[in-house]
Design a protein around this motif. Structure first.
Motif, PDB file in Angstrom:
ATOM      1  N   VAL A  72       0.842  -1.190   0.000  1.00  0.00           N
ATOM      2  CA  VAL A  72       0.000   0.000   0.000  1.00  0.00           C
ATOM      3  C   VAL A  72       0.877   1.240   0.000  1.00  0.00           C
ATOM      4  CG1 VAL A  72      -1.763   1.289   1.253  1.00  0.00           C
ATOM      5  CG2 VAL A  72      -1.810  -1.200   1.260  1.00  0.00           C
ATOM      6  N   THR A  73       0.507   2.224  -0.831  1.00  0.00           N
ATOM      7  CA  THR A  73       1.164   3.529  -0.833  1.00  0.00           C
ATOM      8  C   THR A  73       0.119   4.569  -0.461  1.00  0.00           C
ATOM      9  OG1 THR A  73       2.665   2.816  -2.589  1.00  0.00           O
ATOM     10  CG2 THR A  73       2.521   5.183  -2.162  1.00  0.00           C
ATOM     11  N   PRO A  74       0.103   5.044   0.783  1.00  0.00           N
ATOM     12  CA  PRO A  74      -0.909   6.012   1.197  1.00  0.00           C
ATOM     13  C   PRO A  74      -0.615   7.397   0.632  1.00  0.00           C
ATOM     14  CG  PRO A  74       0.636   5.649   2.984  1.00  0.00           C
ATOM     15  CD  PRO A  74       1.018   4.689   1.886  1.00  0.00           C
ATOM     16  N   VAL A  75      -1.654   8.241   0.594  1.00  0.00           N
ATOM     17  CA  VAL A  75      -1.513   9.646   0.240  1.00  0.00           C
ATOM     18  C   VAL A  75      -1.363  10.427   1.542  1.00  0.00           C
ATOM     19  CG1 VAL A  75      -2.559  11.641  -0.886  1.00  0.00           C
ATOM     20  CG2 VAL A  75      -2.875   9.350  -1.848  1.00  0.00           C
ATOM     21  N   VAL A  76      -0.188  11.008   1.759  1.00  0.00           N
ATOM     22  CA  VAL A  76       0.148  11.614   3.048  1.00  0.00           C
ATOM     23  C   VAL A  76       0.464  13.089   2.884  1.00  0.00           C
ATOM     24  CG1 VAL A  76       1.758  11.575   4.998  1.00  0.00           C
ATOM     25  CG2 VAL A  76       1.036   9.430   3.934  1.00  0.00           C
ATOM     26  N   ASN A  77      -0.149  13.920   3.712  1.00  0.00           N
ATOM     27  CA  ASN A  77       0.249  15.317   3.895  1.00  0.00           C
ATOM     28  C   ASN A  77       0.898  15.451   5.259  1.00  0.00           C
ATOM     29  OD1 ASN A  77      -0.702  16.200   1.422  1.00  0.00           O
ATOM     30  ND2 ASN A  77      -2.692  16.813   2.211  1.00  0.00           N
ATOM     31  N   ALA A  78       1.997  16.185   5.339  1.00  0.00           N
ATOM     32  CA  ALA A  78       2.721  16.316   6.599  1.00  0.00           C
ATOM     33  C   ALA A  78       3.227  17.743   6.759  1.00  0.00           C
ATOM     34  CB  ALA A  78       3.892  15.331   6.659  1.00  0.00           C
ATOM     35  N   VAL A  79       3.264  18.190   8.001  1.00  0.00           N
ATOM     36  CA  VAL A  79       3.724  19.541   8.332  1.00  0.00           C
ATOM     37  C   VAL A  79       4.694  19.455   9.504  1.00  0.00           C
ATOM     38  CG1 VAL A  79       3.058  21.794   9.259  1.00  0.00           C
ATOM     39  CG2 VAL A  79       1.663  20.718   7.492  1.00  0.00           C
ATOM     40  N   ILE A  80       5.849  20.103   9.374  1.00  0.00           N
ATOM     41  CA  ILE A  80       6.776  20.291  10.485  1.00  0.00           C
ATOM     42  C   ILE A  80       6.588  21.708  10.999  1.00  0.00           C
ATOM     43  CG2 ILE A  80       9.191  20.414  11.191  1.00  0.00           C
ATOM     44  CD1 ILE A  80       9.847  18.347   9.073  1.00  0.00           C
ATOM     45  N   GLU A  92      -3.834  23.285  11.497  1.00  0.00           N
ATOM     46  CA  GLU A  92      -4.299  24.382  10.647  1.00  0.00           C
ATOM     47  C   GLU A  92      -3.513  24.422   9.339  1.00  0.00           C
ATOM     48  OE1 GLU A  92      -4.311  28.132  12.592  1.00  0.00           O
ATOM     49  OE2 GLU A  92      -5.424  27.434  14.336  1.00  0.00           O
ATOM     50  N   ALA A  93      -2.209  24.188   9.440  1.00  0.00           N
ATOM     51  CA  ALA A  93      -1.396  24.156   8.222  1.00  0.00           C
ATOM     52  C   ALA A  93      -1.758  22.968   7.348  1.00  0.00           C
ATOM     53  CB  ALA A  93       0.091  24.108   8.592  1.00  0.00           C
ATOM     54  N   LEU A  94      -2.087  21.826   7.977  1.00  0.00           N
ATOM     55  CA  LEU A  94      -2.520  20.660   7.202  1.00  0.00           C
ATOM     56  C   LEU A  94      -3.803  20.953   6.437  1.00  0.00           C
ATOM     57  CD1 LEU A  94      -2.048  17.395   9.301  1.00  0.00           C
ATOM     58  CD2 LEU A  94      -1.021  17.970   7.118  1.00  0.00           C
ATOM     59  N   ALA A  95      -4.692  21.733   7.052  1.00  0.00           N
ATOM     60  CA  ALA A  95      -5.956  22.060   6.388  1.00  0.00           C
ATOM     61  C   ALA A  95      -5.722  22.845   5.111  1.00  0.00           C
ATOM     62  CB  ALA A  95      -6.863  22.850   7.328  1.00  0.00           C
ATOM     63  N   ALA A  96      -4.597  23.541   5.029  1.00  0.00           N
ATOM     64  CA  ALA A  96      -4.284  24.312   3.823  1.00  0.00           C
ATOM     65  C   ALA A  96      -3.595  23.464   2.758  1.00  0.00           C
ATOM     66  CB  ALA A  96      -3.401  25.507   4.179  1.00  0.00           C
ATOM     67  N   CYS A  97      -3.233  22.219   3.091  1.00  0.00           N
ATOM     68  CA  CYS A  97      -2.656  21.312   2.094  1.00  0.00           C
ATOM     69  C   CYS A  97      -3.779  20.688   1.285  1.00  0.00           C
ATOM     70  CB  CYS A  97      -1.836  20.212   2.773  1.00  0.00           C
ATOM     71  SG  CYS A  97      -0.346  20.772   3.610  1.00  0.00           S
ATOM     72  N   SER A  98      -3.628  20.654  -0.015  1.00  0.00           N
ATOM     73  CA  SER A  98      -4.693  20.116  -0.857  1.00  0.00           C
ATOM     74  C   SER A  98      -4.719  18.596  -0.779  1.00  0.00           C
ATOM     75  CB  SER A  98      -4.491  20.541  -2.313  1.00  0.00           C
ATOM     76  OG  SER A  98      -5.397  19.860  -3.150  1.00  0.00           O
ATOM     77  N   PRO A  99      -5.840  17.996  -0.360  1.00  0.00           N
ATOM     78  CA  PRO A  99      -5.960  16.537  -0.403  1.00  0.00           C
ATOM     79  C   PRO A  99      -6.052  15.993  -1.822  1.00  0.00           C
ATOM     80  CG  PRO A  99      -7.563  17.510   1.117  1.00  0.00           C
ATOM     81  CD  PRO A  99      -7.003  18.613   0.280  1.00  0.00           C
ATOM     82  N   LEU A 100      -6.160  16.891  -2.824  1.00  0.00           N
ATOM     83  CA  LEU A 100      -6.285  16.425  -4.203  1.00  0.00           C
ATOM     84  C   LEU A 100      -4.943  16.071  -4.818  1.00  0.00           C
ATOM     85  CD1 LEU A 100      -8.864  19.053  -5.488  1.00  0.00           C
ATOM     86  CD2 LEU A 100      -9.295  16.796  -4.568  1.00  0.00           C
ATOM     87  N   THR A 101      -3.843  16.493  -4.197  1.00  0.00           N
ATOM     88  CA  THR A 101      -2.538  16.199  -4.761  1.00  0.00           C
ATOM     89  C   THR A 101      -2.257  14.711  -4.655  1.00  0.00           C
ATOM     90  OG1 THR A 101      -1.798  18.366  -4.012  1.00  0.00           O
ATOM     91  CG2 THR A 101      -0.099  16.810  -4.687  1.00  0.00           C
ATOM     92  N   PRO A 102      -2.044  14.018  -5.779  1.00  0.00           N
ATOM     93  CA  PRO A 102      -1.940  12.554  -5.731  1.00  0.00           C
ATOM     94  C   PRO A 102      -0.810  12.041  -4.852  1.00  0.00           C
ATOM     95  CG  PRO A 102      -2.260  13.329  -7.989  1.00  0.00           C
ATOM     96  CD  PRO A 102      -1.997  14.541  -7.158  1.00  0.00           C
ATOM     97  N   THR A 103       0.316  12.782  -4.747  1.00  0.00           N
ATOM     98  CA  THR A 103       1.465  12.302  -3.989  1.00  0.00           C
ATOM     99  C   THR A 103       1.589  12.942  -2.623  1.00  0.00           C
ATOM    100  OG1 THR A 103       2.854  13.956  -5.096  1.00  0.00           O
ATOM    101  CG2 THR A 103       2.767  11.752  -6.065  1.00  0.00           C
ATOM    102  N   GLY A 104       0.653  13.799  -2.238  1.00  0.00           N
ATOM    103  CA  GLY A 104       0.721  14.435  -0.944  1.00  0.00           C
ATOM    104  C   GLY A 104       1.638  15.643  -0.946  1.00  0.00           C
TER     105      GLY A 104
END
Length: 420
Positions: A103-111, A130-142
């Motif tokens: 499995v390759t998940p779609v991950v958004n991450a913020v430091i 809050e910063a994660l909310a501004a990351c687009s979940p539509l980006t295929p690779t996160g």
């Protein structure tokens, strides 16, 4: 990969500066449906171990079923930030071996960096979310981002931008043709998102990444647009018996969906059987059994058509077929492919047809790609076919032209009058 400043920062303190990581798997619902909660939890544990060993990440307590990790990172060095972000990106985009499946998940991450080291950990986590909310979940690779926590005079991050505007949802319509007469049985609704950066996206691919409220708004908008188009064809005198809209388990869990749909039908003075709701997932697995059942029973009682998609692939039990007054079943490409010459496919299709006939259900074959498949399916007893061999999905204007041509091409009914 982005580096974003959240506000003004003071002079860095080498001994006191710190950072936290906030990470979220965007396609959590899709993975939970396909893998199950146990394998999803196992994948998250493997991800946490990898982050701990390679980035000195200390994960906080996590409840089963969640797809978010947060925790401090030991001894962050700002000078090594590009390399840190690159290493985090490699980890987030790696696949995970879960035994029989990778499995390759779609991950958004913020430091989140805190140069002064004065903020509470919970405040840093909130800022990271809050910063994660501004990351687009539509980006295929996160997406991987770095944000600096503001000092006392800084301002918090603004609200997340919407993923797409309502006017970027467009509908296409795919004809379903009767195998006996060649007449139009229905129009299947295919929803798309015309994203300004990513281009055309299938709504079914976008939906698992939307929040509950956003998904409910989109589902209601799709239903309104489909019924408005149907009302327009009625005014033009085009023969469209009904439109078929596929709704996911999460969309059906919306407690206001049934009321919104029935109100729209009443507003347009349209009979409830002019729309078919197709369910394609095991009912209640994602959206909850009680709310999904309530919505379907309400719509069925009002007279809306109910159909089951991907029939024969454990989409619904026999009890569900009776409870929701299902009137039609659809088989997909997995059964249709090569049915004109493959004996194994033919045996499975005939078994499904026999079951549907015993239950008095109409049948639709979807994903028909060539004339050979279409001819075979028409001859063995399917009520209707749909696919590229019939017509690709069309815009509303293209559908207008097809309906006009199709009505003109149909043979006139033969009426035998008795002589006086």
């Amino acid at each position: 990969m982005q580096i974003v400043k959240g506000g003004a920062t003071g002079q860095p303190g080498r001994d006191r500066s710190r950072a936290v990581l906030v990470l979220r798997v965007e396609n959590r619902d899709l993975l939970c449906t396909s893998l199950g909660s146990a394998l999803l939890d196992r994948m998250m544990e493997m991800m946490a171990l990898r982050l701990t060993s390679e980035l000195r990440f200390l994960p906080q307590d996590r409840f089963p079923g969640q797809a978010e990790l947060c925790g401090p990172m030991l001894r962050r060095r700002t000078g090594a930030l590009p390399g840190l972000l690159a290493q985090l990106g490699v980890i987030c985009r790696s696949d995970f071996d879960l035994g029989d499946i990778r499995v390759t998940p779609v991950v958004n991450a913020v430091i989140v960096g805190d140069e002064r080291g004065e903020a509470e950990l919970q405040a840093l986590y909130r800022f990271g979310r809050e910063a994660l909310a501004a990351c687009s979940p539509l980006t295929p690779t996160g997406q991987i981002r770095f944000v600096e926590y503001p000092d006392g005079d800084g301002l918090p991050l603004g609200g997340a931008e919407p993923l797409f505007a309502a006017d970027q949802i467009a509908l296409r319509y795919q004809p379903q043709i009767c195998c006996d007469t060649g007449a139009l049985v229905a129009l299947a609704v295919v929803a798309e998102v015309m994203h300004p950066e990513l281009g055309r996206l299938d709504f079914e691919d976008v939906a698992p990444r939307l929040g509950r409220e956003a998904l409910a708004d989109c589902a209601r908008l799709i239903l309104r647009q489909a019924l408005a188009a149907l009302a327009g064809w009625d005014r033009l005198g085009r023969s469209v018996p009904f439109v078929s809209v596929s709704l996911s388990d999460r969309e059906l869990a919306d407690p206001g969906l049934a009321d919104a749909l029935l109100w729209e039908l009443d507003r347009l003075d349209m009979a409830p059987d002019r729309i078919e709701i197709e369910v394609t997932e095991p009912l209640g697995r994602v959206g909850g059994r009680v709310p999904v059942t309530s919505t379907l029973q309400r719509l069925a009682a009002a007279g809306c058509r109910i159909a089951v998609g991907n029939f024969g692939q454990a989409s619904a039990g026999l009890d569900d077929l009776r409870s929701f007054c299902v009137g039609r079943v659809r088989i997909g490409r997995s059964f249709v492919a090569g049915c004109d010459h493959r004996a194994d496919q033919q045996r499975m299709i005939l078994a499904i047809l026999a079951l549907a006939e015993h239950l008095r259900l109409k049948t639709l074959a979807d994903g028909v790609l060539n004339l050979e498949e279409k001819s075979f399916l028409s001859q063995i007893g399917f009520n209707a076919v749909q696919g590229r061999a019939v017509s690709p999905p069309l815009t509303a204007s293209e559908t207008d032209d097809l309906l006009l041509r199709h009505d003109d091409e149909l043979p006139r009914p033969f009426i035998l009058k008795r002589k006086a």
